[in-house]
Write an enzyme that holds these catalytic residues in place. Structure first.
Site, PDB file in Angstrom:
ATOM      1  N   LYS A  40       0.821  -1.191   0.000  1.00 28.60           N
ATOM      2  CA  LYS A  40       0.000   0.000   0.000  1.00 28.60           C
ATOM      3  C   LYS A  40       0.863   1.253   0.000  1.00 28.60           C
ATOM      4  O   LYS A  40       0.395   2.349  -0.296  1.00 28.60           O
ATOM      5  CB  LYS A  40      -0.863   0.032   1.269  1.00 28.60           C
ATOM      6  CG  LYS A  40      -1.763  -1.161   1.472  1.00 28.60           C
ATOM      7  CD  LYS A  40      -2.439  -1.059   2.852  1.00 28.60           C
ATOM      8  CE  LYS A  40      -3.108  -2.317   3.252  1.00 28.60           C
ATOM      9  NZ  LYS A  40      -3.604  -2.266   4.653  1.00 28.60           N
ATOM     10  N   GLY A  41       2.126   1.111   0.358  1.00 31.17           N
ATOM     11  CA  GLY A  41       2.987   2.247   0.683  1.00 31.17           C
ATOM     12  C   GLY A  41       3.176   3.289  -0.400  1.00 31.17           C
ATOM     13  O   GLY A  41       3.515   4.425  -0.113  1.00 31.17           O
ATOM     14  N   GLU A  97       7.248   2.346  -6.564  1.00 32.58           N
ATOM     15  CA  GLU A  97       7.503   1.723  -5.259  1.00 32.58           C
ATOM     16  C   GLU A  97       7.836   2.805  -4.229  1.00 32.58           C
ATOM     17  O   GLU A  97       8.404   3.844  -4.569  1.00 32.58           O
ATOM     18  CB  GLU A  97       8.650   0.709  -5.419  1.00 32.58           C
ATOM     19  CG  GLU A  97       9.136   0.041  -4.154  1.00 32.58           C
ATOM     20  CD  GLU A  97       8.112  -0.824  -3.438  1.00 32.58           C
ATOM     21  OE1 GLU A  97       7.011  -0.332  -3.162  1.00 32.58           O
ATOM     22  OE2 GLU A  97       8.445  -1.989  -3.133  1.00 32.58           O
ATOM     23  N   ASP A  98       7.486   2.557  -2.990  1.00 33.09           N
ATOM     24  CA  ASP A  98       7.833   3.513  -1.940  1.00 33.09           C
ATOM     25  C   ASP A  98       9.318   3.399  -1.587  1.00 33.09           C
ATOM     26  O   ASP A  98      10.055   4.384  -1.647  1.00 33.09           O
ATOM     27  CB  ASP A  98       6.934   3.355  -0.702  1.00 33.09           C
ATOM     28  CG  ASP A  98       6.858   1.923  -0.179  1.00 33.09           C
ATOM     29  OD1 ASP A  98       7.514   1.014  -0.743  1.00 33.09           O
ATOM     30  OD2 ASP A  98       6.131   1.694   0.803  1.00 33.09           O
ATOM     31  N   ASP A 101      14.532  -1.770  -0.551  1.00 26.99           N
ATOM     32  CA  ASP A 101      15.301  -2.104   0.644  1.00 26.99           C
ATOM     33  C   ASP A 101      16.282  -3.231   0.272  1.00 26.99           C
ATOM     34  O   ASP A 101      17.340  -2.967  -0.288  1.00 26.99           O
ATOM     35  CB  ASP A 101      14.297  -2.489   1.735  1.00 26.99           C
ATOM     36  CG  ASP A 101      14.894  -2.671   3.113  1.00 26.99           C
ATOM     37  OD1 ASP A 101      16.025  -2.230   3.347  1.00 26.99           O
ATOM     38  OD2 ASP A 101      14.233  -3.270   3.973  1.00 26.99           O
ATOM     39  N   LYS A 129      17.318   2.371   0.074  1.00 29.54           N
ATOM     40  CA  LYS A 129      18.249   2.093   1.175  1.00 29.54           C
ATOM     41  C   LYS A 129      19.355   1.204   0.624  1.00 29.54           C
ATOM     42  O   LYS A 129      19.327  -0.015   0.813  1.00 29.54           O
ATOM     43  CB  LYS A 129      17.523   1.321   2.287  1.00 29.54           C
ATOM     44  CG  LYS A 129      16.538   2.098   3.122  1.00 29.54           C
ATOM     45  CD  LYS A 129      16.043   1.181   4.254  1.00 29.54           C
ATOM     46  CE  LYS A 129      14.790   1.661   4.896  1.00 29.54           C
ATOM     47  NZ  LYS A 129      14.227   0.650   5.837  1.00 29.54           N
ATOM     48  N   PHE A 150      14.127   3.083   9.733  1.00 31.04           N
ATOM     49  CA  PHE A 150      12.780   2.629   9.385  1.00 31.04           C
ATOM     50  C   PHE A 150      11.902   3.850   9.176  1.00 31.04           C
ATOM     51  O   PHE A 150      11.662   4.616  10.094  1.00 31.04           O
ATOM     52  CB  PHE A 150      12.195   1.715  10.460  1.00 31.04           C
ATOM     53  CG  PHE A 150      11.034   0.928   9.909  1.00 31.04           C
ATOM     54  CD1 PHE A 150      11.267  -0.187   9.131  1.00 31.04           C
ATOM     55  CD2 PHE A 150       9.727   1.343  10.128  1.00 31.04           C
ATOM     56  CE1 PHE A 150      10.209  -0.889   8.562  1.00 31.04           C
ATOM     57  CE2 PHE A 150       8.663   0.642   9.573  1.00 31.04           C
ATOM     58  CZ  PHE A 150       8.905  -0.477   8.798  1.00 31.04           C
ATOM     59  N   VAL A 151      11.450   4.032   7.930  1.00 28.69           N
ATOM     60  CA  VAL A 151      10.718   5.249   7.600  1.00 28.69           C
ATOM     61  C   VAL A 151       9.207   5.038   7.613  1.00 28.69           C
ATOM     62  O   VAL A 151       8.715   3.934   7.400  1.00 28.69           O
ATOM     63  CB  VAL A 151      11.167   5.846   6.242  1.00 28.69           C
ATOM     64  CG1 VAL A 151      12.612   6.235   6.268  1.00 28.69           C
ATOM     65  CG2 VAL A 151      10.866   4.906   5.107  1.00 28.69           C
ATOM     66  N   ASP A 157       3.906   3.084   6.142  1.00 24.74           N
ATOM     67  CA  ASP A 157       3.424   2.770   7.500  1.00 24.74           C
ATOM     68  C   ASP A 157       4.438   1.993   8.332  1.00 24.74           C
ATOM     69  O   ASP A 157       5.396   1.404   7.821  1.00 24.74           O
ATOM     70  CB  ASP A 157       2.179   1.908   7.412  1.00 24.74           C
ATOM     71  CG  ASP A 157       2.508   0.474   7.020  1.00 24.74           C
ATOM     72  OD1 ASP A 157       3.233   0.291   6.018  1.00 24.74           O
ATOM     73  OD2 ASP A 157       2.093  -0.464   7.715  1.00 24.74           O
ATOM     74  N   ARG A 163       0.779   6.587   8.245  1.00 28.11           N
ATOM     75  CA  ARG A 163       0.707   6.830   6.791  1.00 28.11           C
ATOM     76  C   ARG A 163       0.316   8.269   6.476  1.00 28.11           C
ATOM     77  O   ARG A 163       0.628   8.801   5.427  1.00 28.11           O
ATOM     78  CB  ARG A 163      -0.347   5.923   6.138  1.00 28.11           C
ATOM     79  CG  ARG A 163       0.035   4.467   6.060  1.00 28.11           C
ATOM     80  CD  ARG A 163      -0.903   3.738   5.103  1.00 28.11           C
ATOM     81  NE  ARG A 163      -0.911   2.306   5.327  1.00 28.11           N
ATOM     82  CZ  ARG A 163      -0.030   1.455   4.777  1.00 28.11           C
ATOM     83  NH1 ARG A 163       0.921   1.905   3.990  1.00 28.11           N
ATOM     84  NH2 ARG A 163      -0.108   0.168   5.018  1.00 28.11           N
TER      85      ARG A 163
HETATM   86  P1  XMP Z   1      12.574  -5.275   0.035  1.00 28.70           P
HETATM   87  O1  XMP Z   1      13.448  -5.655   1.184  1.00 28.70           O
HETATM   88  O2  XMP Z   1      11.933  -6.444  -0.616  1.00 28.70           O
HETATM   89  O3  XMP Z   1      11.442  -4.469   0.729  1.00 28.70           O
HETATM   90  O4  XMP Z   1      13.290  -4.369  -0.954  1.00 28.70           O
HETATM   91  C1  XMP Z   1      10.727  -3.513   0.104  1.00 28.70           C
HETATM   92  C2  XMP Z   1       9.442  -3.313   0.838  1.00 28.70           C
HETATM   93  O5  XMP Z   1       9.654  -3.316   2.249  1.00 28.70           O
HETATM   94  C3  XMP Z   1       8.996  -2.244   2.841  1.00 28.70           C
HETATM   95  N1  XMP Z   1       9.949  -1.431   3.576  1.00 28.70           N
HETATM   96  C4  XMP Z   1       9.609  -0.543   4.491  1.00 28.70           C
HETATM   97  N2  XMP Z   1       8.406  -0.199   4.973  1.00 28.70           N
HETATM   98  N3  XMP Z   1       9.427   1.403   6.348  1.00 28.70           N
HETATM   99  C5  XMP Z   1       8.326   0.768   5.893  1.00 28.70           C
HETATM  100  O6  XMP Z   1       7.245   1.096   6.338  1.00 28.70           O
HETATM  101  C6  XMP Z   1      10.674   1.095   5.927  1.00 28.70           C
HETATM  102  O7  XMP Z   1      11.662   1.687   6.368  1.00 28.70           O
HETATM  103  C7  XMP Z   1      10.768   0.059   4.944  1.00 28.70           C
HETATM  104  N4  XMP Z   1      11.813  -0.483   4.287  1.00 28.70           N
HETATM  105  C8  XMP Z   1      11.259  -1.392   3.463  1.00 28.70           C
HETATM  106  C9  XMP Z   1       8.377  -1.441   1.760  1.00 28.70           C
HETATM  107  O8  XMP Z   1       6.994  -1.640   1.796  1.00 28.70           O
HETATM  108  C10 XMP Z   1       8.894  -1.987   0.475  1.00 28.70           C
HETATM  109  O9  XMP Z   1       7.865  -2.159  -0.463  1.00 28.70           O
HETATM  110 MG    MG Z   2       5.886  -1.610  -0.228  1.00 33.63          MG
END
Ligand code: XMP
Ligand code: MG
Length: 173
Positions: A40-41, A97-98, A101, A129, A150-151, A157, A163
């Site tokens: 949802k991010g 994408e938000d 990671d 990141k 952690f954002v 969220d 959010r």
């Molecule tokens: P990966 O590790 O697969 O993860 O690249 C990507 C998804 O993980 C979530 N994500 C976060 N969500 N705060 C969040 O609320 C964060 O700091 C964070 N880091 C990763 C995010 O939804 C992303 O789609």
């Molecule tokens: Mg996401």
């Protein structure tokens, strides 16, 4: 009590979104792209982005999940929670994408979409990141590189909280 602190203020976020939208507008002007948001991010980012692009687009969403409820670490396994309903073949696809990671989530989606033979396939992410990356993914259009915090906020969220915040913030966990 969980405290949040501002990482990137609203004004900086909006300036960056406008800059990205300007680039995307030129790139996709005559292409009627299929813009796919990862739920949802990404929903707030995507809403601002497509309005600032100001060109005709079709939108779609996919629900993917790699984090358990309440967890802040990727489970390393991606689940499709909501699939695509629009055919992708021959379309210019832009994935929104938000945060990238580890890269596992986006790599999973891009590999899946590629098999459906889109005319083009690009990724736009608000946040990256890089220190957490486990798998290589090129981000075609990026907002900000951030440290390993952690954002939350601007649609993102922590266990469904925060959010609504207008700034990109971080929480201490
Ligand atoms: P990966 O590790 O697969 O993860 O690249 C990507 C998804 O993980 C979530 N994500 C976060 N969500 N705060 C969040 O609320 C964060 O700091 C964070 N880091 C990763 C995010 O939804 C992303 O789609
Ligand atoms: Mg996401």
């Amino acid at each position: 009590m969980v405290e949040t602190r501002v990482l990137i203020g609203e004004q900086k976020v909006m300036e960056k979104v406008a800059e990205l939208a300007g680039t995307l507008k030129e790139e996709y002007r005559d292409k009627h792209p299929l813009v796919i948001g990862i739920l949802k991010g990404s929903f707030v980012f995507m809403a601002d982005l497509i309005r600032m692009m100001g060109i005709p687009v079709e939108i779609e969403f996919v629900g993917l999940s790699s984090y358990g409820k309440g967890a802040t670490e990727s489970a390393g396994k991606v689940k499709v929670v909501q699939g695509l309903k629009t055919p992708v073949k021959g379309r210019h696809v832009l994935v929104i994408e938000d945060i990238v990671d580890t890269g596992l989530t986006i790599r999973f989606l891009l590999d899946n979409l590629k098999k459906k033979k889109p005319a083009s396939l690009k990724l736009c992410a608000l946040l990256d990141k890089p220190s957490r990356r486990k798998i290589d993914v090129p981000i075609d259009y990026l907002g900000f590189s951030i440290p390993n915090v952690f954002v939350v906020g601007y649609g993102i969220d922590w266990d469904e909280r925060f959010r609504y915040l207008r700034d990109v913030c971080f929480v201490e966990v």
